[in-house]
Scaffold this active site. Structure first.
Site, short mmCIF file in Angstrom:
data_model
loop_
_atom_site.label_atom_id
_atom_site.label_comp_id
_atom_site.label_asym_id
_atom_site.label_seq_id
_atom_site.Cartn_x
_atom_site.Cartn_y
_atom_site.Cartn_z
N ASP A 23 -21.37 -1.88 4.93
CA ASP A 23 -21.65 -2.66 3.29
C ASP A 23 -21.75 -1.53 2.42
O ASP A 23 -22.28 -0.28 2.74
CB ASP A 23 -22.65 -3.42 3.37
CG ASP A 23 -22.80 -4.42 2.31
OD1 ASP A 23 -21.57 -4.43 1.65
OD2 ASP A 23 -23.83 -5.11 2.04
N ASN A 25 -19.03 -0.46 0.25
CA ASN A 25 -17.55 0.27 -0.08
C ASN A 25 -17.31 0.11 -1.61
O ASN A 25 -17.07 0.97 -2.33
CB ASN A 25 -16.39 -0.10 0.61
CG ASN A 25 -16.48 0.21 1.92
OD1 ASN A 25 -17.40 0.87 2.47
ND2 ASN A 25 -15.71 -0.38 3.05
N ARG A 27 -19.46 -0.82 -4.13
CA ARG A 27 -20.74 0.32 -4.90
C ARG A 27 -20.25 1.54 -4.92
O ARG A 27 -20.65 2.04 -6.04
CB ARG A 27 -22.03 -0.55 -4.28
CG ARG A 27 -22.62 -1.67 -4.97
CD ARG A 27 -23.76 -2.20 -4.29
NE ARG A 27 -23.27 -2.72 -3.16
CZ ARG A 27 -24.09 -3.15 -2.21
NH1 ARG A 27 -25.39 -2.90 -2.13
NH2 ARG A 27 -23.46 -3.69 -0.83
N TRP A 28 -19.99 1.96 -3.77
CA TRP A 28 -19.77 3.64 -3.66
C TRP A 28 -18.64 3.80 -4.76
O TRP A 28 -18.72 4.92 -5.51
CB TRP A 28 -19.53 3.92 -2.41
CG TRP A 28 -19.09 5.40 -2.07
CD1 TRP A 28 -20.06 6.29 -1.45
CD2 TRP A 28 -17.93 5.98 -2.26
NE1 TRP A 28 -19.61 7.39 -1.29
CE2 TRP A 28 -18.06 7.31 -1.92
CE3 TRP A 28 -16.62 5.67 -2.70
CZ2 TRP A 28 -17.28 8.21 -1.85
CZ3 TRP A 28 -15.56 6.59 -2.81
CH2 TRP A 28 -16.13 7.94 -2.38
N HIS A 40 -12.99 1.32 0.06
CA HIS A 40 -12.69 0.81 1.53
C HIS A 40 -11.90 2.11 2.32
O HIS A 40 -12.15 2.21 3.61
CB HIS A 40 -11.67 -0.30 1.31
CG HIS A 40 -12.38 -1.37 0.84
ND1 HIS A 40 -13.60 -1.86 1.24
CD2 HIS A 40 -11.86 -2.34 -0.11
CE1 HIS A 40 -13.97 -2.80 0.54
NE2 HIS A 40 -12.99 -3.20 -0.20
N GLU A 70 -15.22 -15.06 5.78
CA GLU A 70 -15.36 -15.20 4.20
C GLU A 70 -14.74 -14.28 3.31
O GLU A 70 -14.52 -14.57 2.13
CB GLU A 70 -17.02 -15.42 3.93
CG GLU A 70 -17.74 -16.44 4.41
CD GLU A 70 -18.02 -16.30 6.24
OE1 GLU A 70 -18.13 -15.18 6.58
OE2 GLU A 70 -17.91 -17.43 6.83
N ASN A 71 -14.40 -13.33 3.73
CA ASN A 71 -13.65 -12.22 2.95
C ASN A 71 -12.34 -12.62 2.36
O ASN A 71 -11.88 -12.15 1.52
CB ASN A 71 -13.63 -10.95 3.68
CG ASN A 71 -14.96 -10.24 3.92
OD1 ASN A 71 -14.93 -9.28 5.02
ND2 ASN A 71 -15.67 -10.13 3.11
N TRP A 72 -11.60 -13.74 2.97
CA TRP A 72 -10.51 -14.45 2.25
C TRP A 72 -10.81 -14.79 0.84
O TRP A 72 -9.73 -15.01 0.05
CB TRP A 72 -10.12 -15.38 3.25
CG TRP A 72 -9.49 -15.13 4.50
CD1 TRP A 72 -10.25 -15.35 5.65
CD2 TRP A 72 -8.23 -14.55 4.93
NE1 TRP A 72 -9.64 -14.76 6.84
CE2 TRP A 72 -8.19 -14.42 6.45
CE3 TRP A 72 -7.17 -13.88 4.24
CZ2 TRP A 72 -7.49 -13.83 7.04
CZ3 TRP A 72 -6.16 -13.30 4.78
CH2 TRP A 72 -6.33 -13.33 6.13
N ARG A 74 -12.08 -13.09 -1.42
CA ARG A 74 -11.84 -11.93 -2.37
C ARG A 74 -10.52 -12.08 -2.93
O ARG A 74 -9.70 -12.63 -2.31
CB ARG A 74 -11.99 -10.64 -1.43
CG ARG A 74 -13.41 -10.54 -0.97
CD ARG A 74 -13.88 -8.94 -0.43
NE ARG A 74 -15.16 -8.88 0.14
CZ ARG A 74 -15.90 -7.92 -0.01
NH1 ARG A 74 -15.31 -6.78 -0.41
NH2 ARG A 74 -17.29 -8.22 0.28
N GLU A 209 -32.29 -5.63 17.99
CA GLU A 209 -33.15 -5.09 16.70
C GLU A 209 -32.33 -4.95 15.54
O GLU A 209 -31.28 -4.76 15.50
CB GLU A 209 -33.75 -3.39 17.21
CG GLU A 209 -34.36 -3.57 18.54
CD GLU A 209 -35.83 -4.10 18.35
OE1 GLU A 209 -36.56 -4.23 17.28
OE2 GLU A 209 -36.42 -4.92 19.37
C1 FPP Z 1 -18.26 -4.10 2.72
O1 FPP Z 1 -18.16 -3.31 1.45
C2 FPP Z 1 -17.19 -3.67 3.46
C3 FPP Z 1 -15.86 -4.52 3.71
C4 FPP Z 1 -15.83 -5.97 3.49
C5 FPP Z 1 -15.01 -4.05 4.96
C6 FPP Z 1 -15.35 -2.87 5.64
C7 FPP Z 1 -13.94 -2.30 6.07
C8 FPP Z 1 -13.77 -1.03 6.08
C9 FPP Z 1 -15.04 -0.10 6.13
C10 FPP Z 1 -12.54 -0.52 6.35
C11 FPP Z 1 -12.26 -0.25 7.69
C12 FPP Z 1 -11.95 -1.25 8.64
C13 FPP Z 1 -10.93 -1.35 9.54
C14 FPP Z 1 -10.86 -2.53 10.35
C15 FPP Z 1 -10.09 -0.35 9.68
P1 FPP Z 1 -17.98 -4.10 0.18
O2 FPP Z 1 -16.69 -4.27 -0.48
O3 FPP Z 1 -18.66 -5.67 0.23
O4 FPP Z 1 -18.94 -3.30 -0.70
P2 FPP Z 1 -19.93 -3.90 -2.02
O5 FPP Z 1 -20.80 -4.79 -1.50
O6 FPP Z 1 -20.68 -2.61 -2.55
O7 FPP Z 1 -19.14 -4.41 -2.85
#
Ligand code: FPP
Length: 254
Positions: A23, A25, A27-28, A40, A70-72, A74, A209
């Site tokens: 989690d 990506n 925010r980074w 990402h 649930e990511n659909w 987005r 854990e």
């Molecule tokens: C959460 O960050 C991350 C994801 C929804 C996707 C994770 C995917 C990767 C790290 C890419 C690699 C994956 C594969 C299968 C090659 P967020 O976008 O929810 O971050 P946020 O909470 O800061 O908005």
């Protein structure tokens, strides 16, 4: 006020199987004024570093949450970016994973995925099926509840076909989950400071854990994973029993 355990827990071995909710990506990227897609993309680099570091830490299996059911929800552009990352990750890394003895398994529903992604997943699984040095499970179009429902439905189908009988028990249901065959999940990690499971490995989490780390996923790597191992080894895993002597709490909690 609670009494402390009467003596420190004996150090335990492992973990063998670490599951990661990658989690942070977005925010980074936002913190740097960059598009979320860059976050990402950097997340994939962090995944590569983490997979590389795991065997030296004694870890034999990693399960990562790549895309949830649930990511659909987005925006279409972000969904498409995430699908694109699977394409490029497999294109750039599959040969190395094959060579290094990594067995790739993809957890989750195949229906609803773009046809080429389905084919890529099948190719990655097939070409690494014989490997046994390390297991990398990527949860993609995965939801913990959906996985339990699918396992139950599989059993119902077998019963209706006269190939199995009831009643359903935990062992049989476990065999129908997409994680069947992997070692038990020892620890579930979530990065970015958020503290919830978000429908990840619900069944498997029963005695895992939980470790929450305040690092955004694109910054993840060997040191953060080593910290998980350290935290895990200082836990007292009891599985509902009493592994180490424990002083009764001063106050009973009803
Ligand atoms: C959460 O960050 C991350 C994801 C929804 C996707 C994770 C995917 C990767 C790290 C890419 C690699 C994956 C594969 C299968 C090659 P967020 O976008 O929810 O971050 P946020 O909470 O800061 O908005």
């Amino acid at each position: 006020m609670f009494a402390k355990p009467s003596q420190p827990a004996a150090p335990i071995e492992g973990p063998r199987h670490v599951a990661l909710i990658m989690d942070g990506n977005g925010r980074w990227a936002e913190a740097r004024g960059l598009p979320r897609a860059v976050g990402h993309r950097e997340g994939v680099q962090a995944l590569k570093r983490t997979v590389q570091a795991a065997p030296d830490l004694g870890i034999g299996c990693l399960t990562v949450f790549g895309f949830s059911t649930e990511n659909w929800r987005r925006p279409a552009e972000e969904v498409s970016d995430l699908m694109g990352l699977v394409r490029s990750y497999v294109a750039s890394d599959l040969k190395r994973l094959e060579r290094e003895g990594v067995k790739v398994r993809v957890l989750g529903r195949r229906t609803g995925l773009p046809a080429d992604i389905e084919a890529i997943i099948e190719r990655a699984e097939k070409s690494t099926a014989h490997n046994d040095k390390f297991i990398l499970q990527v949860a993609f179009n995965y939801g913990g509840r959906a996985d339990i429902v699918d396992a139950a439905q599989r059993h119902v189908d077998l019963v209706l076909a006269g190939k199995a009988t009831g009643p359903l028990d935990e062992e049989t249901l476990g065999l129908g989950l997409s994680t069947a065959g992997a070692p038990p999940v020892d620890v579930i990690v979530r990065t970015s400071g958020e503290q919830r499971l978000s429908n990840f490995l619900l069944w498997e989490a029963a005695y895992a854990e939980l470790v929450y780390q305040n690092v955004l996923w694109p910054d993840y790597g060997p040191e953060a994973l080593a910290d998980v191992v350290l935290q895990y080894r200082n836990r007292d895993r009891r599985f509902g029993g009493r592994a180490t002597p424990y002083a009764a709490p001063a106050l009973a909690v009803g």
